[in-house]
Design an enzyme around this catalytic site. Structure first.
Site, PDB file in Angstrom:
ATOM      1  N   TYR A  49       0.985  -1.272   0.026  1.00  7.85           N
ATOM      2  CA  TYR A  49      -0.112   0.001  -0.009  1.00  7.85           C
ATOM      3  C   TYR A  49       0.937   1.106  -0.081  1.00  7.85           C
ATOM      4  O   TYR A  49       1.849   1.248   0.642  1.00  7.85           O
ATOM      5  CB  TYR A  49      -0.934   0.118   1.140  1.00  7.85           C
ATOM      6  CG  TYR A  49      -2.364  -0.485   1.004  1.00  7.85           C
ATOM      7  CD1 TYR A  49      -3.044   0.418   0.055  1.00  7.85           C
ATOM      8  CD2 TYR A  49      -2.754  -1.586   1.454  1.00  7.85           C
ATOM      9  CE1 TYR A  49      -4.328   0.082  -0.419  1.00  7.85           C
ATOM     10  CE2 TYR A  49      -4.250  -1.990   1.140  1.00  7.85           C
ATOM     11  CZ  TYR A  49      -4.870  -1.182   0.249  1.00  7.85           C
ATOM     12  OH  TYR A  49      -6.021  -1.577  -0.122  1.00  7.85           O
ATOM     13  N   GLU A  51      -0.550   4.805  -0.524  1.00 11.88           N
ATOM     14  CA  GLU A  51      -1.419   6.115  -0.685  1.00 11.88           C
ATOM     15  C   GLU A  51      -0.669   7.176  -0.401  1.00 11.88           C
ATOM     16  O   GLU A  51       0.289   7.395   0.469  1.00 11.88           O
ATOM     17  CB  GLU A  51      -2.626   6.340   0.244  1.00 11.88           C
ATOM     18  CG  GLU A  51      -3.728   5.463  -0.058  1.00 11.88           C
ATOM     19  CD  GLU A  51      -3.930   4.369   0.556  1.00 11.88           C
ATOM     20  OE1 GLU A  51      -3.055   3.583   0.649  1.00 11.88           O
ATOM     21  OE2 GLU A  51      -5.344   4.041   0.908  1.00 11.88           O
ATOM     22  N   ASP A 218      -7.480  13.529 -24.600  1.00 15.33           N
ATOM     23  CA  ASP A 218      -7.261  12.178 -24.104  1.00 15.33           C
ATOM     24  C   ASP A 218      -6.766  11.191 -25.412  1.00 15.33           C
ATOM     25  O   ASP A 218      -7.457  11.044 -26.317  1.00 15.33           O
ATOM     26  CB  ASP A 218      -8.679  11.747 -23.819  1.00 15.33           C
ATOM     27  CG  ASP A 218      -8.940  10.126 -23.339  1.00 15.33           C
ATOM     28  OD1 ASP A 218      -7.948   9.466 -23.549  1.00 15.33           O
ATOM     29  OD2 ASP A 218      -9.932   9.975 -22.970  1.00 15.33           O
ATOM     30  N   THR A 244      -4.095   5.842 -21.694  1.00 15.96           N
ATOM     31  CA  THR A 244      -3.865   4.550 -21.287  1.00 15.96           C
ATOM     32  C   THR A 244      -2.674   3.869 -21.788  1.00 15.96           C
ATOM     33  O   THR A 244      -2.119   4.379 -23.021  1.00 15.96           O
ATOM     34  CB  THR A 244      -5.205   3.682 -21.557  1.00 15.96           C
ATOM     35  OG1 THR A 244      -5.479   3.611 -22.889  1.00 15.96           O
ATOM     36  CG2 THR A 244      -6.510   4.086 -20.619  1.00 15.96           C
ATOM     37  N   LYS A 247      -2.803   0.398 -24.976  1.00 15.13           N
ATOM     38  CA  LYS A 247      -3.367   0.250 -26.169  1.00 15.13           C
ATOM     39  C   LYS A 247      -2.068   0.108 -27.220  1.00 15.13           C
ATOM     40  O   LYS A 247      -1.254  -0.665 -27.227  1.00 15.13           O
ATOM     41  CB  LYS A 247      -4.349   1.320 -26.423  1.00 15.13           C
ATOM     42  CG  LYS A 247      -5.663   0.904 -25.394  1.00 15.13           C
ATOM     43  CD  LYS A 247      -6.862   2.315 -26.039  1.00 15.13           C
ATOM     44  CE  LYS A 247      -7.987   1.991 -25.094  1.00 15.13           C
ATOM     45  NZ  LYS A 247      -7.953   2.620 -23.718  1.00 15.13           N
ATOM     46  N   ARG A 253      -1.012  -2.689 -18.357  1.00 16.29           N
ATOM     47  CA  ARG A 253      -2.359  -2.025 -18.038  1.00 16.29           C
ATOM     48  C   ARG A 253      -2.409  -0.819 -17.162  1.00 16.29           C
ATOM     49  O   ARG A 253      -1.909  -1.055 -15.872  1.00 16.29           O
ATOM     50  CB  ARG A 253      -3.492  -3.221 -17.698  1.00 16.29           C
ATOM     51  CG  ARG A 253      -4.834  -2.822 -17.731  1.00 16.29           C
ATOM     52  CD  ARG A 253      -5.427  -3.867 -18.376  1.00 16.29           C
ATOM     53  NE  ARG A 253      -6.869  -3.306 -18.878  1.00 16.29           N
ATOM     54  CZ  ARG A 253      -7.394  -3.524 -20.054  1.00 16.29           C
ATOM     55  NH1 ARG A 253      -6.908  -4.928 -20.714  1.00 16.29           N
ATOM     56  NH2 ARG A 253      -8.471  -3.269 -20.422  1.00 16.29           N
TER      57      ARG A 253
HETATM   58  N1  DSN Z   1     -12.739   0.121 -24.400  1.00 17.65           N
HETATM   59  C1  DSN Z   1     -12.003   1.196 -24.833  1.00 17.65           C
HETATM   60  C2  DSN Z   1     -11.948   0.969 -26.263  1.00 17.65           C
HETATM   61  O1  DSN Z   1     -12.068  -0.039 -26.806  1.00 17.65           O
HETATM   62  O2  DSN Z   1     -11.612   1.842 -27.034  1.00 17.65           O
HETATM   63  C3  DSN Z   1     -12.164   2.485 -24.533  1.00 17.65           C
HETATM   64  O3  DSN Z   1     -12.226   2.733 -23.191  1.00 17.65           O
END
Ligand code: DSN
Length: 464
Positions: A49, A51, A218, A244, A247, A253
């Protein structure tokens, strides 16, 4: 060890691994990680942990967590070429949480938020709500939401959504500027999940500045392309950037927030205590390893190949009679407009899945159908490019997609249950699945994932 202690879970993991090896994921938000990233994610950092922020934790025993976060900051600084006065948050548990933390920091309930219309490619967390069964005027370029406040942002804020041009299916920046003038948002957001074109961040910042709004870019989908310089970077232009890491970025992740240091201290408080408790330190370790990989020279080649593959696949599909939203792609994803084809998005996705090609059905501009069975199919190339595939494999994928449309198009009048039964039992679809698997076996999951692991870090190695 897991095999002996919990064979049920072990077998599920092996089954999923086999599925990933045998099928080809064309879902543009999916990718897979190197063994090094996975080792870090499975490490003892999961037990701690922590925080708080570096040097200011609410728990003791965080000396190595502090070092880990410092290392992420250094690598992120280089990967995204951050201005000196910008900082990083890597603790938000997902892209949606990263966005919510920004809203908590910059907005008050009742403020106006302006993002892209979800059916045109925006994201749920940019303020989605809708009116069940209502017809949306296809020529109206602004959407003000409806009574079904499905995302928390639409309960907290007044949400305004800009659409793409009905003529070009592209963003019309003059229209966006007009909508911003009229509704005076506190926050203007770009990005999303299904817009196949690049975004002009300078123009968006200009629009935001003119109405006194913050500009949030974003780049969840494009983060890897941005690091490699194959898509334009909003860093240093936008007020805040969220992304994120799993991707195109292929770094384990999680998520990141990038912003000027004074704004970041508010955003950090939005993450904790605003939204969540302890950060997932094992994922942060994975992201750190992934960032190391992103600084290796091979990464740029990988990102370039993602775009080459996507553009090539787009051309191959159009040659076979498929229409693409906006006529193509600039990046890693495209939307196939199925309005002139026999199958809907859902029907096509289900048949492709039986043929070993994994996709997702999606809404598109001027959508007239339900999101549960919309008019388009969204595909992309990050995953197949990580497997090492190049243009010649894109030709085969496009041809299989044409074949599946021709075969399954013959069952379009069947009930849903019969359609699915036919897709599962068809010899022709089964033949394609075997061909897909044979191609996949030339590009194994594990070996290709290791291939992009860095042998050395570019530039000033003293940072590492
Ligand atoms: N789930 C993501 C996507 O497939 O683009 C977006 O949050």
């Amino acid at each position: 060890m897991l095999k002996e202690t919990d064979p049920e879970v072990y077998n599920l993991i092996r089954a999923e691994e086999t599925r990933q090896q045998r099928q080809l994921s064309l879902i543009p938000s999916e990718n897979f990680f190197s063994p090094a990233v996975r080792e870090a994610v499975g490490s003892v950092f999961a037990h701690k942990y922590s925080e708080g922020n570096v040097g200011q934790r609410y728990y003791e025993g965080n000396q190595y967590i502090d070092e880990l976060e410092e290392l992420v900051f250094k690598r992120a600084r280089r990967a995204f070429n951050l201005p000196d006065d910008w900082a990083v948050n890597v603790q938000a548990l997902s892209g949606s949480n990263a966005n919510l933390a920004v809203y908590l920091a910059l907005m008050e309930p009742g403020d106006v938020m302006m993002g892209m219309y979800l059916p045109d490619g925006g994201h749920l967390s940019h303020g989605w709500s809708y009116e069940p069964k209502a017809q949306v005027d296809p020529n109206e370029l602004v959407y003000l939401g409806g009574s079904r406040k499905v995302h928390i942002t639409s309960r907290l804020f007044k949400t305004v959504q800009y659409k793409t041009s009905p003529k070009t299916q592209l963003l019309d920046y003059d229209e966006v500027a007009g909508i911003a003038e009229k509704y005076q948002p506190k926050l203007l957001i770009t990005g999303g999940t299904a817009y196949p074109r690049l975004i002009d961040h300078e123009r968006m910042k200009e629009i935001a500045d003119r109405v006194g709004a913050y500009y949030l870019a974003d780049i969840a989908h494009e983060a890897g392309l941005v690091i490699a310089g194959v898509a334009p970077s909003p860093v240093g232009i936008a007020d805040v950037v969220t992304l994120t890491t799993h991707k195109t970025m292929r770094a384990g992740r999680g998520s990141m927030i990038l912003a000027a240091r004074d704004m970041m201290s508010k955003i950090n408080r939005g993450v904790l205590p605003g939204l969540q408790g302890g950060p997932h330190n094992h994922n942060i370790a994975g992201i750190c390893v992934g960032l190391g990989e992103a600084l290796a020279p091979e990464y740029r080649e990988y990102q370039r190949q993602i775009v080459i593959n996507a553009k090539f696949l787009a051309g191959q599909l159009m040659d076979r009679g498929f229409k693409l939203v906006s006529g193509g792609t600039d990046k890693h994803l495209m939307l196939i407009d199925l309005t002139d084809q026999l199958l809907s998005g859902k029907q096509f996705a289900k048949a492709l899945d039986k043929a070993g090609i994994v996709t997702n059905f999606n809404t598109m501009p001027q959508e007239t159908r339900s999101p549960a069975d919309p008019s388009a199919l969204r595909i992309g190339t990050p995953w197949v490019t990580t497997r090492g595939m190049k243009e010649e494999s894109m030709i085969r994928i496009a041809e299989w997609m044409r074949e599946v449309m021709a075969i399954a198009g013959g069952w379009v009048d069947k009930s849903e249950a019969d359609y699915l039964r036919l897709a599962a039992s068809s010899g022709e679809i089964g033949r394609i699945a075997r061909e897909v698997e044979a191609l996949g076996s030339e590009y194994p999951l594990a070996i290709k994932s290791a291939r992009y692991a860095p042998s050395r870090i570019q530039g000033n190695s003293s940072l590492y």
